[in-house]
Design an enzyme around this catalytic site. Sequence first.
Site, mmCIF file in Angstrom:
data_model
loop_
_atom_site.group_PDB
_atom_site.id
_atom_site.type_symbol
_atom_site.label_atom_id
_atom_site.label_comp_id
_atom_site.label_asym_id
_atom_site.label_seq_id
_atom_site.Cartn_x
_atom_site.Cartn_y
_atom_site.Cartn_z
ATOM 1 N N LEU A 74 0.816 -1.226 0.000
ATOM 2 C CA LEU A 74 0.000 0.000 0.000
ATOM 3 C C LEU A 74 0.847 1.273 0.000
ATOM 4 O O LEU A 74 0.552 2.228 0.713
ATOM 5 C CB LEU A 74 -0.987 0.015 1.179
ATOM 6 C CG LEU A 74 -2.031 -1.097 1.235
ATOM 7 C CD1 LEU A 74 -2.982 -0.872 2.399
ATOM 8 C CD2 LEU A 74 -2.802 -1.243 -0.060
ATOM 9 N N CYS A 132 -7.063 -4.987 4.604
ATOM 10 C CA CYS A 132 -6.075 -4.099 5.203
ATOM 11 C C CYS A 132 -5.945 -4.304 6.707
ATOM 12 O O CYS A 132 -6.804 -4.889 7.332
ATOM 13 C CB CYS A 132 -6.469 -2.671 4.920
ATOM 14 S SG CYS A 132 -5.628 -2.113 3.469
ATOM 15 N N THR A 281 -4.043 -6.760 -13.572
ATOM 16 C CA THR A 281 -2.750 -7.221 -14.090
ATOM 17 C C THR A 281 -2.609 -7.015 -15.601
ATOM 18 O O THR A 281 -1.512 -6.720 -16.094
ATOM 19 C CB THR A 281 -2.575 -8.717 -13.715
ATOM 20 O OG1 THR A 281 -2.671 -8.817 -12.291
ATOM 21 C CG2 THR A 281 -1.242 -9.272 -14.161
HETATM 22 C C1 LIG Z 1 0.728 -4.455 -8.454
HETATM 23 C C2 LIG Z 1 -0.639 -4.544 -7.840
HETATM 24 C C3 LIG Z 1 -1.021 -3.606 -6.881
HETATM 25 C C4 LIG Z 1 -2.295 -3.674 -6.300
HETATM 26 N N1 LIG Z 1 -2.659 -2.718 -5.387
HETATM 27 C C5 LIG Z 1 -3.921 -2.739 -4.867
HETATM 28 C C6 LIG Z 1 -4.356 -1.714 -3.989
HETATM 29 O O1 LIG Z 1 -3.636 -0.751 -3.675
HETATM 30 N N2 LIG Z 1 -5.625 -1.799 -3.498
HETATM 31 C C7 LIG Z 1 -6.492 -2.814 -3.833
HETATM 32 O O2 LIG Z 1 -7.634 -2.827 -3.379
HETATM 33 N N3 LIG Z 1 -6.098 -3.788 -4.695
HETATM 34 C C8 LIG Z 1 -4.849 -3.780 -5.216
HETATM 35 N N4 LIG Z 1 -4.467 -4.748 -6.098
HETATM 36 C C9 LIG Z 1 -5.420 -5.830 -6.456
HETATM 37 C C10 LIG Z 1 -6.146 -5.520 -7.774
HETATM 38 O O3 LIG Z 1 -6.886 -4.316 -7.681
HETATM 39 C C11 LIG Z 1 -7.089 -6.676 -8.170
HETATM 40 O O4 LIG Z 1 -8.078 -6.826 -7.182
HETATM 41 C C12 LIG Z 1 -6.362 -8.009 -8.313
HETATM 42 O O5 LIG Z 1 -5.081 -7.824 -8.862
HETATM 43 C C13 LIG Z 1 -7.139 -9.008 -9.179
HETATM 44 O O6 LIG Z 1 -7.319 -8.537 -10.487
HETATM 45 P P1 LIG Z 1 -6.308 -8.890 -11.706
HETATM 46 O O7 LIG Z 1 -6.082 -10.366 -11.677
HETATM 47 O O8 LIG Z 1 -6.996 -8.406 -12.936
HETATM 48 O O9 LIG Z 1 -5.046 -8.150 -11.438
HETATM 49 C C14 LIG Z 1 -3.197 -4.713 -6.684
HETATM 50 C C15 LIG Z 1 -2.801 -5.649 -7.644
HETATM 51 C C16 LIG Z 1 -1.544 -5.575 -8.220
HETATM 52 C C17 LIG Z 1 -1.180 -6.603 -9.265
#
Ligand SMILES: Cc1cc2nc3c(=O)[nH]c(=O)nc-3n(C[C@H](O)[C@H](O)[C@H](O)COP(=O)(O)O)c2cc1C
Length: 320
Positions: A74, A132, A281
């Site tokens: 975060l 969190c 992603t």
């Molecule tokens: C590099 C990275 C940083 C992330 N930071 C946050 C964040 O700050 N807050 C949050 O709620 N989710 C965060 N996520 C989770 C994504 O918002 C999402 O829920 C999760 O990656 C699943 O989706 P995806 O497979 O399309 O990436 C992060 C994911 C990645 C890969």
Amino acid sequence: MQPKISVTIGKLKLKNPVMVASGTFGWLEELDGLMDSKKLGAIVTKTITLKPRPGNPSPRTCETPCGMLNSIGLENPGLEVFIDEKLPALVKIGIPIIVSIASEQDTEEFIALTKRLDKINAVSAIELNISCPNIKNSKLPAYPAGRQTPNSKLIAQDPKTTYNLIRQVRKITKKTLITKLSPNVTDITEIAKAAEAAGSDAVSLINTFTAMSIDIETRRPKIATITAGLSGPAIRPVAVRMVWEVYKKIKIPIIGMGGIMDTSSALEFFIAGATAISIGTANFVNPKISIEIIEGLKKYLLKNKINSINKLIGSLECKI
Ligand SMILES: Cc1cc2nc3c(=O)[nH]c(=O)nc-3n(C[C@H](O)[C@H](O)[C@H](O)COP(=O)(O)O)c2cc1C
């Protein structure tokens, strides 16, 4: 005639149902010029905390089969710097801004963040990242996926804690409130039901899975914090399953995410029951992918003679 792709999430009217997921596109500065961000349905910001956070030590990311691990911890400039320096550029885009928030300490911090954001017109909605820390006085300043230690519980792992937090935040804002759920649970529907009962306008699912990867030569974990969050296509079938399970149990809209890489994977989420989707992603592979998916959704609806995306939501054909 063009099919209707606008959707409603609480009080939020989105011109299309495609957003970028929290934490996966920086503050948009990084992607400036690489994509036409005003075409998005909405933007979900990187999660903000009250005070600035430097994030976790490196290495923070690594590739895995069909996905990636991240343990950013975060990292963010804190609420006031976000409002002064990041928000104005986001507002200029002219699409709804959903601000993701998390607490480093306790419920009071969620309340303080919400009170401040509630007064800002440019903030269209608030997303509670409840993956969190919810433990006071932890010795570790940061841990992957919002944990303070590998084994401590997240808010989103307990229906009562989830309910109590949302109930308190709900009292202080009339803005659209979205709750982001963790997949690291036995039954995600219990948490989704608690969020709905407490007054959340929508649920976002899913956040990342706690996972790890090892460098066999050094016998060290590939990520400094040992465990990290798994995202990308590897988690998609589980995410689709969770959206479908939650859809059957609640009435508020679901924002689906987890491994969406193209139009066909996006469609799976709508058919399972998502009202909108977030792309995470995939942004690292192709920053234009969200815009391509918006076009792809329109084409699919036209081809299948479906005049509104709303008719697709939860349209899964199954006899069970
Ligand atoms: C590099 C990275 C940083 C992330 N930071 C946050 C964040 O700050 N807050 C949050 O709620 N989710 C965060 N996520 C989770 C994504 O918002 C999402 O829920 C999760 O990656 C699943 O989706 P995806 O497979 O399309 O990436 C992060 C994911 C990645 C890969």
